[in-house]
Design a protein around this motif. Sequence first.
Motif, PDB file in Angstrom:
ATOM      1  N   LYS A 196      -1.297   1.860   6.309  1.00  0.00           N
ATOM      2  CA  LYS A 196      -2.201   1.167   7.222  1.00  0.00           C
ATOM      3  C   LYS A 196      -2.883   2.212   8.100  1.00  0.00           C
ATOM      4  CE  LYS A 196      -1.148  -2.804   9.009  1.00  0.00           C
ATOM      5  NZ  LYS A 196      -0.592  -3.947   9.805  1.00  0.00           N
ATOM      6  N   ALA A 197      -4.172   1.984   8.414  1.00  0.00           N
ATOM      7  CA  ALA A 197      -4.934   2.902   9.262  1.00  0.00           C
ATOM      8  C   ALA A 197      -5.094   2.309  10.657  1.00  0.00           C
ATOM      9  CB  ALA A 197      -6.303   3.176   8.646  1.00  0.00           C
ATOM     10  N   LYS A 198      -5.205   3.199  11.658  1.00  0.00           N
ATOM     11  CA  LYS A 198      -5.337   2.761  13.045  1.00  0.00           C
ATOM     12  C   LYS A 198      -6.342   3.633  13.782  1.00  0.00           C
ATOM     13  CE  LYS A 198      -0.437   1.402  13.325  1.00  0.00           C
ATOM     14  NZ  LYS A 198       0.831   1.568  14.076  1.00  0.00           N
ATOM     15  N   ASN A 199      -6.921   3.059  14.838  1.00  0.00           N
ATOM     16  CA  ASN A 199      -7.611   3.850  15.858  1.00  0.00           C
ATOM     17  C   ASN A 199      -7.245   3.249  17.210  1.00  0.00           C
ATOM     18  OD1 ASN A 199      -9.350   1.630  16.227  1.00  0.00           O
ATOM     19  ND2 ASN A 199     -10.929   2.502  14.884  1.00  0.00           N
ATOM     20  N   THR A 200      -7.882   3.682  18.264  1.00  0.00           N
ATOM     21  CA  THR A 200      -7.460   3.238  19.596  1.00  0.00           C
ATOM     22  C   THR A 200      -7.683   1.752  19.830  1.00  0.00           C
ATOM     23  OG1 THR A 200      -9.628   3.920  20.437  1.00  0.00           O
ATOM     24  CG2 THR A 200      -7.815   5.499  20.656  1.00  0.00           C
ATOM     25  N   ASP A 201      -8.613   1.133  19.071  1.00  0.00           N
ATOM     26  CA  ASP A 201      -8.967  -0.254  19.340  1.00  0.00           C
ATOM     27  C   ASP A 201      -8.561  -1.240  18.241  1.00  0.00           C
ATOM     28  OD1 ASP A 201     -10.308   0.429  21.787  1.00  0.00           O
ATOM     29  OD2 ASP A 201     -11.979   1.177  20.586  1.00  0.00           O
ATOM     30  N   SER A 202      -8.248  -0.747  17.041  1.00  0.00           N
ATOM     31  CA  SER A 202      -8.000  -1.678  15.937  1.00  0.00           C
ATOM     32  C   SER A 202      -7.146  -1.012  14.862  1.00  0.00           C
ATOM     33  CB  SER A 202      -9.326  -2.158  15.331  1.00  0.00           C
ATOM     34  OG  SER A 202     -10.059  -1.048  14.814  1.00  0.00           O
ATOM     35  N   GLU A 203      -6.738  -1.821  13.904  1.00  0.00           N
ATOM     36  CA  GLU A 203      -6.018  -1.315  12.733  1.00  0.00           C
ATOM     37  C   GLU A 203      -6.351  -2.215  11.543  1.00  0.00           C
ATOM     38  OE1 GLU A 203      -1.668  -3.418  12.906  1.00  0.00           O
ATOM     39  OE2 GLU A 203      -1.956  -1.643  14.161  1.00  0.00           O
ATOM     40  N   THR A 204      -6.176  -1.679  10.346  1.00  0.00           N
ATOM     41  CA  THR A 204      -6.454  -2.485   9.153  1.00  0.00           C
ATOM     42  C   THR A 204      -5.525  -3.696   9.129  1.00  0.00           C
ATOM     43  OG1 THR A 204      -4.988  -1.023   7.874  1.00  0.00           O
ATOM     44  CG2 THR A 204      -7.338  -0.580   7.766  1.00  0.00           C
ATOM     45  N   LYS A 205      -6.092  -4.823   8.730  1.00  0.00           N
ATOM     46  CA  LYS A 205      -5.360  -6.093   8.790  1.00  0.00           C
ATOM     47  C   LYS A 205      -4.159  -6.106   7.872  1.00  0.00           C
ATOM     48  CE  LYS A 205      -7.765  -9.512   7.344  1.00  0.00           C
ATOM     49  NZ  LYS A 205      -8.831 -10.548   7.319  1.00  0.00           N
ATOM     50  N   GLN A 206      -4.253  -5.390   6.756  1.00  0.00           N
ATOM     51  CA  GLN A 206      -3.148  -5.384   5.801  1.00  0.00           C
ATOM     52  C   GLN A 206      -2.909  -3.978   5.280  1.00  0.00           C
ATOM     53  OE1 GLN A 206      -4.543  -8.085   2.808  1.00  0.00           O
ATOM     54  NE2 GLN A 206      -5.942  -6.613   1.900  1.00  0.00           N
ATOM     55  N   TYR A 207      -1.704  -3.779   4.764  1.00  0.00           N
ATOM     56  CA  TYR A 207      -1.375  -2.511   4.141  1.00  0.00           C
ATOM     57  C   TYR A 207      -2.047  -2.425   2.769  1.00  0.00           C
ATOM     58  CZ  TYR A 207       2.379  -1.321   7.455  1.00  0.00           C
ATOM     59  OH  TYR A 207       3.100  -0.976   8.571  1.00  0.00           O
ATOM     60  N   SER A 208      -2.570  -1.243   2.429  1.00  0.00           N
ATOM     61  CA  SER A 208      -2.919  -0.953   1.049  1.00  0.00           C
ATOM     62  C   SER A 208      -1.628  -0.560   0.337  1.00  0.00           C
ATOM     63  CB  SER A 208      -3.933   0.189   0.971  1.00  0.00           C
ATOM     64  OG  SER A 208      -5.133  -0.165   1.631  1.00  0.00           O
ATOM     65  N   ALA A 209      -1.463  -0.958  -0.921  1.00  0.00           N
ATOM     66  CA  ALA A 209      -0.176  -0.746  -1.583  1.00  0.00           C
ATOM     67  C   ALA A 209      -0.344  -0.353  -3.042  1.00  0.00           C
ATOM     68  CB  ALA A 209       0.689  -2.005  -1.480  1.00  0.00           C
ATOM     69  N   ARG A 210       0.562   0.467  -3.506  1.00  0.00           N
ATOM     70  CA  ARG A 210       0.701   0.847  -4.908  1.00  0.00           C
ATOM     71  C   ARG A 210       2.185   1.022  -5.215  1.00  0.00           C
ATOM     72  NH1 ARG A 210      -3.475   5.643  -6.719  1.00  0.00           N
ATOM     73  NH2 ARG A 210      -5.390   4.396  -6.834  1.00  0.00           N
ATOM     74  N   LYS A 211       2.496   1.062  -6.510  1.00  0.00           N
ATOM     75  CA  LYS A 211       3.876   1.269  -6.931  1.00  0.00           C
ATOM     76  C   LYS A 211       4.000   2.551  -7.742  1.00  0.00           C
ATOM     77  CE  LYS A 211       5.039  -3.652  -6.979  1.00  0.00           C
ATOM     78  NZ  LYS A 211       5.494  -4.804  -7.787  1.00  0.00           N
ATOM     79  N   PHE A 212       5.190   3.136  -7.705  1.00  0.00           N
ATOM     80  CA  PHE A 212       5.514   4.252  -8.586  1.00  0.00           C
ATOM     81  C   PHE A 212       6.975   4.116  -9.002  1.00  0.00           C
ATOM     82  CE2 PHE A 212       6.461   5.771  -4.309  1.00  0.00           C
ATOM     83  CZ  PHE A 212       7.702   6.391  -4.450  1.00  0.00           C
ATOM     84  N   ASN A 213       7.349   4.822 -10.057  1.00  0.00           N
ATOM     85  CA  ASN A 213       8.693   4.736 -10.605  1.00  0.00           C
ATOM     86  C   ASN A 213       9.331   6.111 -10.651  1.00  0.00           C
ATOM     87  OD1 ASN A 213       8.575   1.787 -11.909  1.00  0.00           O
ATOM     88  ND2 ASN A 213       6.664   2.841 -12.392  1.00  0.00           N
ATOM     89  N   ILE A 214      10.567   6.197 -10.182  1.00  0.00           N
ATOM     90  CA  ILE A 214      11.333   7.429 -10.309  1.00  0.00           C
ATOM     91  C   ILE A 214      12.296   7.258 -11.480  1.00  0.00           C
ATOM     92  CG2 ILE A 214      13.027   8.944  -9.230  1.00  0.00           C
ATOM     93  CD1 ILE A 214      11.780   8.293  -6.539  1.00  0.00           C
ATOM     94  N   ASP A 215      12.192   8.157 -12.447  1.00  0.00           N
ATOM     95  CA  ASP A 215      13.047   8.120 -13.633  1.00  0.00           C
ATOM     96  C   ASP A 215      13.510   9.538 -13.925  1.00  0.00           C
ATOM     97  OD1 ASP A 215      14.323   7.776 -16.022  1.00  0.00           O
ATOM     98  OD2 ASP A 215      12.600   7.015 -17.124  1.00  0.00           O
ATOM     99  N   THR A 216      14.741   9.845 -13.571  1.00  0.00           N
ATOM    100  CA  THR A 216      15.280  11.194 -13.783  1.00  0.00           C
ATOM    101  C   THR A 216      16.258  11.236 -14.950  1.00  0.00           C
ATOM    102  OG1 THR A 216      17.066  10.794 -12.185  1.00  0.00           O
ATOM    103  CG2 THR A 216      15.033  11.764 -11.335  1.00  0.00           C
TER     104      THR A 216
END
Length: 317
Positions: A196-216
Amino acid sequence: MKTINKIILISLAILTYSCEDILEEDITNDIVQIISPAKDTKIESNVVSFKWNSLKGADKYRIQVFTTDQVLLLDSLTTKANLTLPLNAGNYLWRVRAENYAYQSTYSFPSNFSTTIPDDLTNQQVILSSPDNDKFVNFINVTLNWIPLNKATSYSVKVVKTSTGEEVFSKNDLTDNSVMLDKPTLEDGNYEWRIKAKNTDSETKQYSARKFNIDTTSPNQPKNTLPADNSTQSVNTAVTYTWSIPADVGLAKSPISYVVEFASDVTFNSIVDTINSNATTLQYTSTTKGVYYWRVKAIDGAGNIGTNSTGYKFTVN
């Protein structure tokens, strides 16, 4: 006799078309109805949500976005009836058509819209750049990257393990456009990162999201099946090679491909050919007589490499 001739002619006519053409619906004269952005829409955001009505018989949709002087900016295919895209401030035209295997509809009439990017972040979104959505990696110090958002002064990032909902990483007040997960340990599995992004007066209404997988976890060791060990083959004759592999029991099951090696010695120091395969079978033709050996190893989508199978000997006469 005339009846038989008619049947033959009808059969020949049918055979001139592929099965896909026969089964697909002809949408040539149809037009996709756009929903938004409608004509003369003014959008105050760094992203635009394109929507249109689904068309019966369509498998996918091609959306095109132009500048007002007809420069093509985007030509994209999607199976959904919507698409969200980042766009700089400016004036644009867009259109969409439906497609299936055999036919394409008529493009919708181009609709114009404009975008401005305000200081207020509420209706804006952070554009994520890497890792790609659902990417598989075999390490835990994953670096998350995003495109700086104009007017944003800081970012908040959190990472959640999707199977449990547990928040495994969180950082606030980031001023850079990347962060590396500094967790000493992370289990194999699927994770979602949100920003999520912010400044002194506002922030994005929702989180941007992605997925990743850890496979060791390395793939299992394959087992050669056919041709059997010590088999005899004919030169310049295609032979089908097959193998099996135990099921992956890891928490993150990345896709597996295979590397098949052919050698002129049992220790595989003299490799004569290497073939890649996405399936547990391939056809191979030996063009030179002699004694050879073959083996196969598995490589998963995260980059883990398994153990080679036991080499099988074959003689080409």
